[in-house]
Design an enzyme around this catalytic site. Structure first.
Site, mmCIF file in Angstrom:
data_model
loop_
_atom_site.group_PDB
_atom_site.id
_atom_site.type_symbol
_atom_site.label_atom_id
_atom_site.label_comp_id
_atom_site.label_asym_id
_atom_site.label_seq_id
_atom_site.Cartn_x
_atom_site.Cartn_y
_atom_site.Cartn_z
ATOM 1 N N VAL A 184 38.708 41.875 31.044
ATOM 2 C CA VAL A 184 37.962 40.580 30.864
ATOM 3 C C VAL A 184 39.220 39.513 30.999
ATOM 4 O O VAL A 184 39.878 39.571 30.094
ATOM 5 C CB VAL A 184 37.146 40.269 29.749
ATOM 6 C CG1 VAL A 184 36.613 38.775 29.682
ATOM 7 C CG2 VAL A 184 36.040 41.117 29.674
ATOM 8 N N VAL A 186 40.386 35.166 32.240
ATOM 9 C CA VAL A 186 39.819 33.785 32.708
ATOM 10 C C VAL A 186 41.290 33.311 32.853
ATOM 11 O O VAL A 186 42.036 33.187 31.935
ATOM 12 C CB VAL A 186 38.861 33.311 31.780
ATOM 13 C CG1 VAL A 186 38.822 31.712 32.405
ATOM 14 C CG2 VAL A 186 37.738 33.624 31.784
ATOM 15 N N ILE A 195 33.567 30.324 31.195
ATOM 16 C CA ILE A 195 33.318 31.154 32.288
ATOM 17 C C ILE A 195 33.111 32.618 31.832
ATOM 18 O O ILE A 195 32.382 33.473 32.092
ATOM 19 C CB ILE A 195 34.764 31.059 33.086
ATOM 20 C CG1 ILE A 195 34.659 29.882 33.867
ATOM 21 C CG2 ILE A 195 35.012 32.377 33.920
ATOM 22 C CD1 ILE A 195 35.828 29.597 34.770
ATOM 23 N N LYS A 197 31.718 33.493 28.956
ATOM 24 C CA LYS A 197 30.374 33.568 28.504
ATOM 25 C C LYS A 197 29.506 34.174 29.789
ATOM 26 O O LYS A 197 28.578 35.045 29.684
ATOM 27 C CB LYS A 197 29.931 32.513 27.747
ATOM 28 C CG LYS A 197 30.286 32.422 26.449
ATOM 29 C CD LYS A 197 29.523 31.085 26.078
ATOM 30 C CE LYS A 197 30.304 30.252 25.039
ATOM 31 N NZ LYS A 197 29.647 29.052 24.685
ATOM 32 N N ASN A 223 43.569 40.065 18.685
ATOM 33 C CA ASN A 223 42.986 39.011 19.738
ATOM 34 C C ASN A 223 41.841 38.276 19.301
ATOM 35 O O ASN A 223 40.838 38.481 19.541
ATOM 36 C CB ASN A 223 42.915 39.835 20.957
ATOM 37 C CG ASN A 223 42.468 38.738 22.210
ATOM 38 O OD1 ASN A 223 42.341 37.614 22.095
ATOM 39 N ND2 ASN A 223 42.663 39.251 23.370
ATOM 40 N N TYR A 230 33.362 37.650 21.652
ATOM 41 C CA TYR A 230 32.293 38.755 21.750
ATOM 42 C C TYR A 230 31.365 38.655 20.606
ATOM 43 O O TYR A 230 30.154 38.992 20.942
ATOM 44 C CB TYR A 230 33.097 40.099 21.863
ATOM 45 C CG TYR A 230 33.870 40.279 23.098
ATOM 46 C CD1 TYR A 230 33.370 40.026 24.128
ATOM 47 C CD2 TYR A 230 35.386 40.630 22.940
ATOM 48 C CE1 TYR A 230 34.318 40.128 25.485
ATOM 49 C CE2 TYR A 230 36.075 40.711 24.099
ATOM 50 C CZ TYR A 230 35.535 40.571 25.393
ATOM 51 O OH TYR A 230 36.188 40.635 26.576
#
Ligand code: ACO
Length: 270
Positions: A184, A186, A195, A197, A223, A230
């Site tokens: 994942v 962005v 984005i 989401k 992180n 999440y």
């Protein structure tokens, strides 16, 4: 120096999640591993195939389900390869400079075009969030290729390969019914616009369409932004049983992961 494994395969497996007739689709698949901090997972591209003539309007609409006028989340296509490589490298290797950064992108690109087979019965797809790719910006040639002027701003891979889920039974079979999210990313200048989401929501609907009842991922303990993302999307941290040797993404040994999971409401399958 890190190495990124590459592999090649071109299969004629139809896209099951798409409404395009299976005969109109073929796949390029690839596999790669992250060197640090993120889980490794392969990426799959789908490409409009060889049916002569232009796509019908209904096919085009099915192919490009608009999420918003500016940002569209969809399965990656062949013309997205560079954008995916660029998004991946600029996110996970931001400090590389020329020529290493360029070589890394080429490495990723070759890997994506090369593809890599996945175990039989498993699914995998790469989702992209594309900006500025309205139907007006997309031209189809003979139903095969589209000239995509959209800009890949975000990526996500979802699969049912279960490489990083605990195996089951004495035969250590792959777990089924649980999709897995990885890669994942962005691009920095497009963050905080929802984005990620949207990519996750699309991954969940993809997983439901594959018949999955849950979706899982590994997230670096250090992180907090990704962890918050999440958790905000309903993922829960799963405590790995003491002494259990659960598989983890192949990254630096220093990185500790949270295993996170979310049950999918299958009654809303799309
Ligand atoms: C399974 C894996 O792949 S784990 C690897 C995750 N990837 C990375 O860490 C790569 C580097 N980071 C990124 O690419 C991005 O920052 C991402 C993917 C973590 C988030 O992407 P974005 O598109 O910015 O997230 P999005 O705008 O959808 O935000 C969703 C939620 O995440 C959280 N969030 C996102 N950015 C931040 C931030 N900078 N600070 C705090 N919370 C944040 C918030 O809860 C946010 O919801 P809200 O806007 O309603 O408060």
């Amino acid at each position: 120096m890190w190495t990124i494994p590459l592999g090649i395969s071109v299969s004629s497996t139809p896209i099951t999640s798409s409404k395009i007739p299976p005969s109109n689709v073929f796949h390029l698949k690839k596999s790669s591993s992250f060197p640090s901090g993120v889980s490794s997972a392969p990426i799959e591209f789908s490409l409009l195939s060889s049916q002569p003539g232009f796509c019908r309007a209904s096919q085009v609409v099915d192919l490009f389900p608009a999420v918003s006028p500016e940002i569209m989340v969809r399965e990656a296509r062949i013309e997205d390869c560079w954008g995916v490589a660029e998004t991946h490298c600029s996110t996970f290797f931001p400090h590389y400079s020329f020529p290493l950064d360029f070589m890394l992108r080429i490495n990723r690109l070759v890997g994506m075009l090369a593809g890599f087979s996945i175990p039989s019965g498993c699914k995998r797809t790469c989702l992209v969030a594309v900006i500025g790719n309205s139907l007006d910006d997309t031209f189809f040639f003979d139903g095969k290729f589209s000239l995509n002027r959209g800009y890949v701003a975000g990526i996500l891979t979802v699969d049912t390969v279960a490489d990083f889920l605990p195996r089951k039974g004495p035969l250590r079979e792959r777990r089924t019914g649980i999709a897995y999210i990885s890669n994942v990313a962005v691009r920095e200048k497009f963050r905080r616009r929802g984005i990620a989401k949207r990519l996750i929501a699309k991954a969940e609907s993809q997983a439901r369409s594959w018949g999955c009842r849950a979706i899982a991922l590994h997230c670096d303990l250090n992180n907090p932004v990704a962890t918050k993302l999440y958790q905000g999307q309903g993922f829960k941290c799963i405590k790995v049983p003491e002494g259990a040797n659960w598989p983890q993404p192949k990254t630096s040994p220093d990185i500790k992961f949270n295993f996170m999971m979310k049950l999918l409401n299958t009654s809303t399958a799309s």
